[in-house]
Design an enzyme around this catalytic site. Structure first.
Site, PDB file in Angstrom:
ATOM      1  N   ASP A  31       0.887  -1.280  -0.137  1.00  0.00           N
ATOM      2  CA  ASP A  31      -0.096  -0.036  -0.104  1.00  0.00           C
ATOM      3  C   ASP A  31       0.806   1.284   0.197  1.00  0.00           C
ATOM      4  OD1 ASP A  31      -2.244  -1.601   0.101  1.00  0.00           O
ATOM      5  OD2 ASP A  31      -2.042  -1.779   2.340  1.00  0.00           O
ATOM      6  N   LYS A  90       1.777   2.184  -5.117  1.00  0.00           N
ATOM      7  CA  LYS A  90       2.304   1.489  -6.395  1.00  0.00           C
ATOM      8  C   LYS A  90       1.623   1.670  -7.628  1.00  0.00           C
ATOM      9  CE  LYS A  90       2.458  -2.519  -4.178  1.00  0.00           C
ATOM     10  NZ  LYS A  90       2.213  -1.997  -2.798  1.00  0.00           N
ATOM     11  N   GLY A 128      -4.508  -4.486  -3.811  1.00  0.00           N
ATOM     12  CA  GLY A 128      -5.432  -3.313  -3.946  1.00  0.00           C
ATOM     13  C   GLY A 128      -4.816  -2.047  -4.626  1.00  0.00           C
ATOM     14  N   HIS A 129      -4.814  -1.606  -5.640  1.00  0.00           N
ATOM     15  CA  HIS A 129      -3.989  -0.822  -6.304  1.00  0.00           C
ATOM     16  C   HIS A 129      -4.784   0.356  -6.656  1.00  0.00           C
ATOM     17  CE1 HIS A 129      -0.432  -3.618  -7.141  1.00  0.00           C
ATOM     18  NE2 HIS A 129      -0.905  -3.335  -5.848  1.00  0.00           N
ATOM     19  N   GLN A 165       2.052  -6.280  -3.281  1.00  0.00           N
ATOM     20  CA  GLN A 165       2.287  -6.223  -1.949  1.00  0.00           C
ATOM     21  C   GLN A 165       3.733  -5.537  -1.600  1.00  0.00           C
ATOM     22  OE1 GLN A 165       1.309  -9.647  -3.454  1.00  0.00           O
ATOM     23  NE2 GLN A 165      -0.443  -8.580  -2.866  1.00  0.00           N
TER      24      GLN A 165
HETATM   25  P1  GDP Z   1      -0.824   0.522  -3.539  1.00  0.00           P
HETATM   26  O1  GDP Z   1      -1.410  -0.952  -3.044  1.00  0.00           O
HETATM   27  O2  GDP Z   1       0.849   0.502  -3.240  1.00  0.00           O
HETATM   28  O3  GDP Z   1      -1.233   0.587  -4.851  1.00  0.00           O
HETATM   29  O4  GDP Z   1      -1.248   1.516  -2.805  1.00  0.00           O
HETATM   30  P2  GDP Z   1      -2.970   1.652  -2.285  1.00  0.00           P
HETATM   31  O5  GDP Z   1      -3.634   2.152  -3.297  1.00  0.00           O
HETATM   32  O6  GDP Z   1      -3.308   0.472  -1.673  1.00  0.00           O
HETATM   33  O7  GDP Z   1      -2.918   2.795  -1.009  1.00  0.00           O
HETATM   34  C1  GDP Z   1      -2.270   4.169  -1.464  1.00  0.00           C
HETATM   35  C2  GDP Z   1      -3.227   5.089  -1.079  1.00  0.00           C
HETATM   36  O8  GDP Z   1      -2.493   6.469  -0.916  1.00  0.00           O
HETATM   37  C3  GDP Z   1      -4.344   5.417  -2.240  1.00  0.00           C
HETATM   38  O9  GDP Z   1      -5.483   5.592  -1.613  1.00  0.00           O
HETATM   39  C4  GDP Z   1      -3.662   6.232  -2.988  1.00  0.00           C
HETATM   40  O10 GDP Z   1      -4.729   7.220  -3.661  1.00  0.00           O
HETATM   41  C5  GDP Z   1      -3.118   7.373  -2.001  1.00  0.00           C
HETATM   42  N1  GDP Z   1      -1.804   7.964  -2.337  1.00  0.00           N
HETATM   43  C6  GDP Z   1      -0.911   7.758  -3.267  1.00  0.00           C
HETATM   44  N2  GDP Z   1       0.064   8.573  -3.063  1.00  0.00           N
HETATM   45  C7  GDP Z   1      -0.307   9.747  -2.294  1.00  0.00           C
HETATM   46  C8  GDP Z   1       0.278  10.827  -1.821  1.00  0.00           C
HETATM   47  O11 GDP Z   1       1.506  11.225  -2.240  1.00  0.00           O
HETATM   48  N3  GDP Z   1      -0.438  11.644  -0.976  1.00  0.00           N
HETATM   49  C9  GDP Z   1      -1.619  11.012  -0.404  1.00  0.00           C
HETATM   50  N4  GDP Z   1      -2.306  11.910   0.340  1.00  0.00           N
HETATM   51  N5  GDP Z   1      -2.304   9.900  -0.970  1.00  0.00           N
HETATM   52  C10 GDP Z   1      -1.486   9.188  -1.845  1.00  0.00           C
HETATM   53  P1  IMO Z   2      -1.097  -4.147  -2.164  1.00  0.00           P
HETATM   54  O1  IMO Z   2      -0.476  -4.800  -3.622  1.00  0.00           O
HETATM   55  C1  IMO Z   2      -1.116  -4.748   2.178  1.00  0.00           C
HETATM   56  C2  IMO Z   2      -1.116  -8.688   3.470  1.00  0.00           C
HETATM   57  C3  IMO Z   2      -2.435  -8.985   4.326  1.00  0.00           C
HETATM   58  C4  IMO Z   2      -1.652 -10.255   5.269  1.00  0.00           C
HETATM   59  C5  IMO Z   2      -0.540 -10.858   4.520  1.00  0.00           C
HETATM   60  C6  IMO Z   2      -0.810 -12.183   3.694  1.00  0.00           C
HETATM   61  O2  IMO Z   2      -2.209  -3.331  -2.165  1.00  0.00           O
HETATM   62  O3  IMO Z   2       0.239  -3.311  -1.569  1.00  0.00           O
HETATM   63  P2  IMO Z   2      -2.609 -12.849   1.712  1.00  0.00           P
HETATM   64  O4  IMO Z   2      -3.837 -12.627   1.432  1.00  0.00           O
HETATM   65  O5  IMO Z   2      -1.539 -12.385   0.870  1.00  0.00           O
HETATM   66  O6  IMO Z   2      -2.190 -14.271   2.177  1.00  0.00           O
HETATM   67  O7  IMO Z   2      -2.084 -11.902   3.185  1.00  0.00           O
HETATM   68  O8  IMO Z   2      -0.162  -9.962   3.530  1.00  0.00           O
HETATM   69  N1  IMO Z   2      -1.376  -8.404   2.279  1.00  0.00           N
HETATM   70  C7  IMO Z   2      -1.134  -6.961   1.859  1.00  0.00           C
HETATM   71  N2  IMO Z   2      -0.886  -5.845   2.749  1.00  0.00           N
HETATM   72  N3  IMO Z   2      -1.189  -4.394   0.733  1.00  0.00           N
HETATM   73  C8  IMO Z   2      -1.216  -5.639  -0.023  1.00  0.00           C
HETATM   74  O9  IMO Z   2      -1.132  -5.532  -1.410  1.00  0.00           O
HETATM   75  C9  IMO Z   2      -1.330  -6.725   0.589  1.00  0.00           C
HETATM   76  N4  IMO Z   2      -1.332  -8.074   0.004  1.00  0.00           N
HETATM   77  C10 IMO Z   2      -1.554  -9.057   1.204  1.00  0.00           C
HETATM   78  O10 IMO Z   2      -2.798  -8.248   5.103  1.00  0.00           O
HETATM   79  O11 IMO Z   2      -0.856  -9.487   6.476  1.00  0.00           O
HETATM   80 MG    MG Z   3      -2.770  -1.574  -1.744  1.00  0.00          MG
END
Ligand code: GDP
Ligand code: IMO
Ligand code: MG
Length: 429
Positions: A14, A17, A41-42, A224
Site C-alpha cells: 500500500d 504503487k 488493492g492498487h 504487496q
Molecule cells: P498500492 O497498493 O501500493 O497501490 O497503494 P494503495 O492504493 O493500496 O494505497 C495508497 C493510497 O494512498 C491510495 O489511496 C492512493 O490514492 C493514496 N496516495 C498515493 N500517493 C499519495 C500521496 O502522495 N499523498 C496522498 N495523500 N495520498 C496518496
Molecule cells: P498491495 O499490492 C498490504 C497482507 C495481508 C496479510 C498478509 C498475507 O495493495 O500493496 P495474503 O492474503 O497475501 O495471504 O495475506 O499480506 N497483504 C497486503 N498488505 N497490501 C497488499 O497488497 C497486501 N496483500 C497482502 O494483509 O497481512
Molecule cells: Mg494496496
C-alpha cells in the site's frame, strides 16, 4: 534511457504503487503483473474518479497499453470477471488489451474457503490474510497439483485433475467444517472459466521479448511489499509469493537484464495491514493523525491500516534486496500538520544495537526502535510539484531519509492525483 521499469513496494504494501504504475504507463506499451493475485488493492485517482484494481495491471486506464498477467500470478477467474465488469461499466475497453500466461495457477473457490477457514481456526495465531485464497493456491502450485489456465483447453482432463485436487483437500476441508464446496458445480464452472480466460491466453515471454526487441517500453508492476516477501519478509506474517525484484523475472519470463530501472515506492511513514511485528507502530495521537489524514484503510479488505514512523532500517534492507535505482517517497503531504517526526535509525535487541533487520518475525517483535527526532514543517506540501517550494523542514526530512537509507528519492509524491508529484528523475528518461 531505461526501456523497462519495475515498480515495487519497499514496506508492507500500500505504498502507492498503483498511482505510479498508472502515471508511468503514459510512457509505456505494456504493464506486467508477475506475482500475487487479487490480494492486491492498487488505487488510481484520475480527477474525481477513483479506480481500485486487484488483478488487472494498473495500466488499463491508458488505451494504448497492453496489460499482461504473468505466470507468477495466482489467478481467480471470479475476480477477473468482476474487475472486467467494473471497468466496462466505466467505458474502459479491456477485452482486447489483456494477455494472460497459460502457466498461471488458478485460485479456485476451495482455496479461498481454505484460507478463511484456516485463519478462523488459527485464532490468536492468525496471519490476518486477505482471505482471497492466495496461500492455499501457491501451496498447490509448489506441490505440483495446481490447475493452471492452460489446463482449461482440455476440460475432461481438467475435471480429472479437479477431482484429484478435491480429493486431496477433502480431509482438510471437513476438518474445518467447510461443506459448501460442490465438485459437480465446480466442474460446471470450469466451462465458464475456459470461455472467459482462453481468449486472453498468449505467449507472455514471447510477447515481452518482441516488445523488447522492438524498443517498446515495459513496466513491471509489483504487488504487496518487500517486507511481505515469503523469504525476506517478516515470516510467517508474510504473503505467499516473492515480492522482491527478482520475482519479476521468474514471474513473467524475462531475464534479469530485461529490468533496467527499479523504482522502490515507499511511504514517508509506515503502514501495515494484518498481523505481525511492526517496531515503529504508533498507538498515540500521531498515529491517529497519519491514519486519518492518510485515509489508511485497506483497498482490498477495508481494514484499518496500522500506522507508524518511517523505519529506515527496514527500508535500507528493502532497497538492497531489490537493487533499487531510485525511491519514490509517497504521502509526504499526510505529515503536513505534525509538530515533530521520529525516524527509526536502528533497533535495540537484548541490549545490543542492531543496524539491520533480524530474520523473521520473532526477533523483530522484540526489537525496540532507536529514534531520531526532527521538527515537522507544519505547512502545506499537499499538491506541491516544485522541490524548491517545499518547506525547508520537509526538504531536510526527505534528505535525512535518503542519507539513512542510502538510496536517492527520485520522486516525491504530494497527493493521490496523477499531477501531484515532484519528479527529480524520470525513470524512463
Ligand atoms: P498500492 O497498493 O501500493 O497501490 O497503494 P494503495 O492504493 O493500496 O494505497 C495508497 C493510497 O494512498 C491510495 O489511496 C492512493 O490514492 C493514496 N496516495 C498515493 N500517493 C499519495 C500521496 O502522495 N499523498 C496522498 N495523500 N495520498 C496518496
Ligand atoms: P498491495 O499490492 C498490504 C497482507 C495481508 C496479510 C498478509 C498475507 O495493495 O500493496 P495474503 O492474503 O497475501 O495471504 O495475506 O499480506 N497483504 C497486503 N498488505 N497490501 C497488499 O497488497 C497486501 N496483500 C497482502 O494483509 O497481512
Ligand atoms: Mg494496496
Amino acid at each position: 534511457m531505461a526501456k523497462s521499469v519495475l515498480v515495487l513496494g519497499l514496506q508492507w504494501g500500500d505504498e502507492g504503487k498503483g498511482k505510479f504504475v498508472d502515471l508511468l504507463t503514459e510512457q509505456a506499451s505494456a504493464v506486467v503483473r508477475f506475482q500475487g493475485g487479487h490480494n492486491a488493492g492498487h488505487t488510481l485517482i484520475v480527477g474525481e474518479e477513483k479506480t481500485v484494481l486487484h488483478l488487472i495491471p494498473s495500466g488499463i486506464l491508458r488505451d494504448n497499453v497492453i496489460c499482461v498477467i504473468g505466470n507468477g500470478v495466482v489467478l481467480s477467474a471470479e475476480a477477473l470477471t468482476d474487475e472486467i465488469a467494473m471497468l466496462k461499466e466505466r467505458g474502459i475497453s479491456v477485452t482486447d488489451r489483456i494477455r494472460i500466461s497459460g502457466a498461471c495457477p488458478l485460485i479456485l473457490p476451495l482455496h479461498s474457503a481454505l484460507d478463511q477457514a484456516r485463519e478462523k481456526a488459527a485464532g490468536a495465531n492468525a496471519i490476518g490474510t486477505t482471505g482471497r485464497g492466495i496461500g492455499p493456491a501457491y501451496q498447490d502450485k509448489v506441490a505440483r497439483r495446481a490447475l493452471r489456465v492452460q489446463d482449461l483447453y482440455n476440460l475432461d482432463r481438467f475435471n480429472e485433475k479437479l477431482e484429484a485436487l478435491y480429493g486431496f483437500h477433502e480431509a482438510n476441508l471437513s476438518r474445518y467444517n467447510v461443506d459448501t464446496l460442490d465438485l459437480d458445480a465446480m466442474k460446471e464452472r470450469a466451462k465458464s472459466y475456459a470461455d472467459l480466460l482462453l481468449p486472453f491466453v498468449d505467449d507472455v515471454p514471447g510477447i515481452l521479448d518482441t516488445y523488447r526487441r522492438d524498443g517498446k517500453r515495459i513496466l513491471f508492476e509489483g504487488a504487496q511489499g518487500t517486507l511481505l516477501d515469503v523469504d525476506h519478509g517478516t515470516y510467517p506474517y508474510v504473503t505467499s509469493s516473492n515480492t522482491v525484484a527478482g520475482s519479476a523475472c521468474s514471474g513473467s519470463g524475462v531475464g534479469p537484464n530485461a529490468i533496467e530501472y527499479v523504482l522502490g515506492i515507499v511511504k514517508a511513514y509506515t503502514t501495515r495491514v494484518g498481523e505481525g511485528p511492526f517496531p515503529t507502530e504508533l498507538f498515540d495521537e500521531s498515529g491517529q493523525i497519519l491514519g486519518e489524514r492518510g485515509h489508511e484503510f485497506g483497498a482490498t479488505t477495508g481494514r484499518e491500516r496500522r500506522c507508524g514512523w518511517f523505519d529506515a532500517v527496514a527500508v535500507r534492507r528493502a532497497c538492497l534486496l531489490n537493487g533499487v535505482t531510485g525511491m519514490c517517497l509517497t504521502k509526504l503531504d499526510v505529515m503536513d500538520t505534525l509538530e515533530s517526526i521520529d525516524i527509526c535509525v536502528a533497533y535495540e535487541l537484548d541490549g545490543k544495537r542492531l543496524d539491520h533487520m533480524p530474520i523473521g518475525a520473532d526477533d523483530l517483535a522484540r526489537c525496540v526502535p532507536v529514534y531520531e527526532t526532527m521538527p515537522g514543517w507544519q505547512s502545506k506540501t499537499e499538491g506541491e510539484t516544485d522541490w524548491n517550494k517545499l518547506p525547508p523542514n520537509a526538504v531536510a526530512y526527505v534528505q535525512r531519509l535518503e542519507e539513512l537509507v542510502g538510496y536517492p528519492a527520485h520522486i516525491v509524491s504530494t497527493g493521490p492525483e496523477r499531477s501531484e508529484n515532484i519528479f527529480k528523475v524520470n525513470p524512463f528518461a
